[in-house]
Motif scaffolding. Structure first.
Motif, PDB file in Angstrom:
ATOM      1  N   ASN A 279      30.876 -13.853   5.027  1.00 22.67           N
ATOM      2  CA  ASN A 279      31.193 -12.884   3.978  1.00 22.67           C
ATOM      3  C   ASN A 279      32.616 -12.391   4.117  1.00 22.67           C
ATOM      4  N   ILE A 280      33.259 -12.143   2.989  1.00 21.52           N
ATOM      5  CA  ILE A 280      34.466 -11.317   2.998  1.00 21.52           C
ATOM      6  C   ILE A 280      33.972  -9.876   2.951  1.00 21.52           C
ATOM      7  N   SER A 281      34.361  -9.093   3.934  1.00 26.74           N
ATOM      8  CA  SER A 281      33.806  -7.744   4.090  1.00 26.74           C
ATOM      9  C   SER A 281      34.894  -6.710   4.275  1.00 26.74           C
ATOM     10  N   ILE A 282      34.574  -5.486   3.877  1.00 23.16           N
ATOM     11  CA  ILE A 282      35.408  -4.329   4.178  1.00 23.16           C
ATOM     12  C   ILE A 282      34.865  -3.705   5.450  1.00 23.16           C
ATOM     13  N   VAL A 283      35.713  -3.588   6.465  1.00 30.01           N
ATOM     14  CA  VAL A 283      35.296  -3.073   7.764  1.00 30.01           C
ATOM     15  C   VAL A 283      36.079  -1.807   8.088  1.00 30.01           C
ATOM     16  N   TYR A 284      35.387  -0.789   8.584  1.00 30.59           N
ATOM     17  CA  TYR A 284      36.053   0.461   8.935  1.00 30.59           C
ATOM     18  C   TYR A 284      35.239   1.177  10.012  1.00 30.59           C
ATOM     19  N   SER A 285      35.930   1.928  10.855  1.00 27.90           N
ATOM     20  CA  SER A 285      35.266   2.695  11.894  1.00 27.90           C
ATOM     21  C   SER A 285      34.373   3.753  11.268  1.00 27.90           C
ATOM     22  N   LYS A 286      33.217   3.989  11.863  1.00 30.44           N
ATOM     23  CA  LYS A 286      32.298   4.995  11.321  1.00 30.44           C
ATOM     24  C   LYS A 286      32.936   6.380  11.285  1.00 30.44           C
ATOM     25  N   SER A 287      33.858   6.645  12.212  1.00 30.92           N
ATOM     26  CA  SER A 287      34.512   7.955  12.225  1.00 30.92           C
ATOM     27  C   SER A 287      35.428   8.152  11.028  1.00 30.92           C
ATOM     28  N   LYS A 288      35.828   7.042  10.369  1.00 28.90           N
ATOM     29  CA  LYS A 288      36.764   7.153   9.249  1.00 28.90           C
ATOM     30  C   LYS A 288      36.147   7.846   8.040  1.00 28.90           C
ATOM     31  N   VAL A 289      34.841   7.810   7.917  1.00 25.47           N
ATOM     32  CA  VAL A 289      34.226   8.456   6.753  1.00 25.47           C
ATOM     33  C   VAL A 289      34.296   9.978   6.854  1.00 25.47           C
ATOM     34  N   GLU A 290      34.728  10.490   8.015  1.00 27.20           N
ATOM     35  CA  GLU A 290      34.957  11.930   8.135  1.00 27.20           C
ATOM     36  C   GLU A 290      36.254  12.336   7.446  1.00 27.20           C
ATOM     37  N   PRO A 292      38.206  12.601   4.196  1.00 27.81           N
ATOM     38  CA  PRO A 292      37.790  12.568   2.785  1.00 27.81           C
ATOM     39  C   PRO A 292      38.418  11.455   1.956  1.00 27.81           C
ATOM     40  N   ARG A 293      39.724  11.180   2.143  1.00 23.47           N
ATOM     41  CA  ARG A 293      40.352  10.169   1.296  1.00 23.47           C
ATOM     42  C   ARG A 293      39.830   8.765   1.626  1.00 23.47           C
ATOM     43  N   ILE A 294      39.445   8.530   2.902  1.00 21.95           N
ATOM     44  CA  ILE A 294      38.894   7.229   3.273  1.00 21.95           C
ATOM     45  C   ILE A 294      37.483   7.083   2.696  1.00 21.95           C
ATOM     46  N   LYS A 295      36.684   8.130   2.850  1.00 25.04           N
ATOM     47  CA  LYS A 295      35.332   8.103   2.277  1.00 25.04           C
ATOM     48  C   LYS A 295      35.406   7.922   0.761  1.00 25.04           C
ATOM     49  N   ASN A 296      36.381   8.587   0.135  1.00 24.13           N
ATOM     50  CA  ASN A 296      36.535   8.466  -1.309  1.00 24.13           C
ATOM     51  C   ASN A 296      36.898   7.037  -1.699  1.00 24.13           C
ATOM     52  N   LEU A 297      37.779   6.383  -0.915  1.00 19.02           N
ATOM     53  CA  LEU A 297      38.134   4.993  -1.197  1.00 19.02           C
ATOM     54  C   LEU A 297      36.888   4.109  -1.151  1.00 19.02           C
ATOM     55  N   ILE A 298      36.066   4.297  -0.128  1.00 12.80           N
ATOM     56  CA  ILE A 298      34.846   3.495   0.010  1.00 12.80           C
ATOM     57  C   ILE A 298      33.902   3.760  -1.150  1.00 12.80           C
ATOM     58  N   ASP A 299      33.729   5.042  -1.496  1.00 15.88           N
ATOM     59  CA  ASP A 299      32.839   5.390  -2.609  1.00 15.88           C
ATOM     60  C   ASP A 299      33.351   4.823  -3.935  1.00 15.88           C
ATOM     61  N   GLU A 300      34.667   4.901  -4.140  1.00 16.34           N
ATOM     62  CA  GLU A 300      35.245   4.360  -5.377  1.00 16.34           C
ATOM     63  C   GLU A 300      35.079   2.842  -5.437  1.00 16.34           C
ATOM     64  N   TRP A 301      35.186   2.178  -4.287  1.00 16.87           N
ATOM     65  CA  TRP A 301      34.980   0.727  -4.257  1.00 16.87           C
ATOM     66  C   TRP A 301      33.542   0.396  -4.638  1.00 16.87           C
ATOM     67  N   LYS A 302      32.583   1.144  -4.102  1.00 11.32           N
ATOM     68  CA  LYS A 302      31.173   0.879  -4.424  1.00 11.32           C
ATOM     69  C   LYS A 302      30.933   1.019  -5.929  1.00 11.32           C
ATOM     70  N   LYS A 303      31.514   2.049  -6.517  1.00  6.72           N
ATOM     71  CA  LYS A 303      31.366   2.250  -7.976  1.00  6.72           C
ATOM     72  C   LYS A 303      32.045   1.109  -8.741  1.00  6.72           C
ATOM     73  N   TYR A 304      33.205   0.715  -8.259  1.00  8.96           N
ATOM     74  CA  TYR A 304      33.971  -0.340  -8.939  1.00  8.96           C
ATOM     75  C   TYR A 304      33.230  -1.666  -8.908  1.00  8.96           C
ATOM     76  N   ILE A 305      32.692  -2.009  -7.756  1.00  2.70           N
ATOM     77  CA  ILE A 305      32.043  -3.303  -7.607  1.00  2.70           C
ATOM     78  C   ILE A 305      30.718  -3.330  -8.351  1.00  2.70           C
ATOM     79  N   ASN A 306      30.082  -2.169  -8.500  1.00  9.39           N
ATOM     80  CA  ASN A 306      28.823  -2.116  -9.242  1.00  9.39           C
ATOM     81  C   ASN A 306      29.046  -2.258 -10.740  1.00  9.39           C
TER      82      ASN A 306
END
Length: 306
Positions: A279-290, A292-306
């Motif tokens: 798989n081509i995957s997005i990988v990030y440390s679990k601490s990064k979701v603390e 806000p801008r990183i968590k927002n990027l991940i959330d925006e990607w999920k919305k975009y890909i859906n």
């Protein structure tokens, strides 16, 4: 508690610096939006806390004392530090400010992610995106040392199983399922058909360097009984395909790359039986979701890909 702790506030320092700029109590008070007596009182408190006069006066003209000159330099430095700290805190706590560093594996060509980043940037113009490409080991190193916020890479990465526990330390989102496509000169092979490894044991290959993920994947697909005769290597997929096209050597790329460049590739695309999927995957440390801008990027990607 020393009396300086209650006097040397950011407000007091700003009042002092404003007075050093105008050297006039009336003008400084007007600029600050306070009364002249209030400004005078603040300066007197500051001088009392320090234990030395900050301003002298000749006639109606103010001047800085030696203590005042030192206080001016120190106040500027302190306020710069305070501003920097506030900016850092705001960047950490706000979703629409700060910098996001993204590392992409060199062999990955993923237009959908580039389009997403453009959409994201338009929505959050004050977020700075820094995107660079790296080899796999460098990507992991930067992730491990927290120098990257997000990485785009291939998974599963068996080469890392002895070094990290992906499940415990990192989160990942699968973006695209992928596999290797062999590009062959053999006129007897039918396009898009899967063939056993034995069909290619006498072939010569142009490949990515041995340290690259894709080369290790196809070597694993060949298995221990069959070796690949690799006669040259390129780090760039386009160079790989162009060189193979001009010679009699076979090569290989990912299916995602082939589908994007299908019209410009004249070699016959075929697959290996028992082809290893990844798989081509997005990988990030679990601490990064603390953050806000990183968590927002991940959330925006999920919305975009859906």
């Amino acid at each position: 508690m020393p009396k300086t702790d209650t006097i040397l506030s950011a407000k007091a320092l700003r009042y002092f610096l404003q007075l050093t700029e105008t050297m006039n109590y009336t003008q400084a008070a007007q600029i600050l939006g306070i009364t002249q007596p209030a400004l005078t009182q603040q300066i007197k408190k500051l001088e009392h806390a320090i234990g030395a006069p900050l301003f002298g006066q000749v006639g109606k003209k103010l001047y800085l004392t030696e203590a005042g000159k030192k206080m001016e330099a120190a106040s500027s430095s302190l306020l710069d530090t305070i501003s920097s700290v506030i900016n850092d805190i705001q960047e950490f706590t706000q979703i629409d400010r700060g910098t996001i560093t993204i590392g992409i594996l060199k062999t990955i060509d993923l237009p959908i992610f580039n389009k997403f980043l453009a959409t994201f940037k338009n929505k959050y113009p004050n977020v700075v995106l820094r995107v660079e490409t790296y080899e796999r080991e460098r990507l992991w190193q930067l992730l491990d040392t927290n120098a990257l916020d997000v990485a785009i890479m291939y998974l599963p990465d068996n080469t890392r199983r002895d070094h990290i526990n992906l499940h415990h330390q990192y989160n990942h989102l699968n973006v695209v399922d992928d596999e290797i496509v062999i590009l062959s000169h053999d006129p007897d092979l039918e396009a898009n058909v899967s063939y056993p490894v034995g069909e290619f044991v006498n072939s010569k290959w142009i490949a990515y360097p041995d340290t690259f993920y894709l080369t290790q994947i196809i070597r694993d697909s060949f298995g221990p009984k069959h070796s690949m005769d690799i006669v040259g290597s390129f780090t760039d997929s386009r160079d790989l395909v162009n060189f193979a096209t001009e010679t009699n050597y076979n090569t290989f790329v990912t299916r995602t790359f082939f589908e994007q460049h299908r019209d410009s590739i004249s070699l016959t695309p075929v697959f290996l039986k028992r082809n290893r999927k990844f798989n081509i995957s997005i990988v990030y440390s679990k601490s990064k979701v603390e953050v806000p801008r990183i968590k927002n990027l991940i959330d925006e990607w999920k919305k975009y890909i859906n």
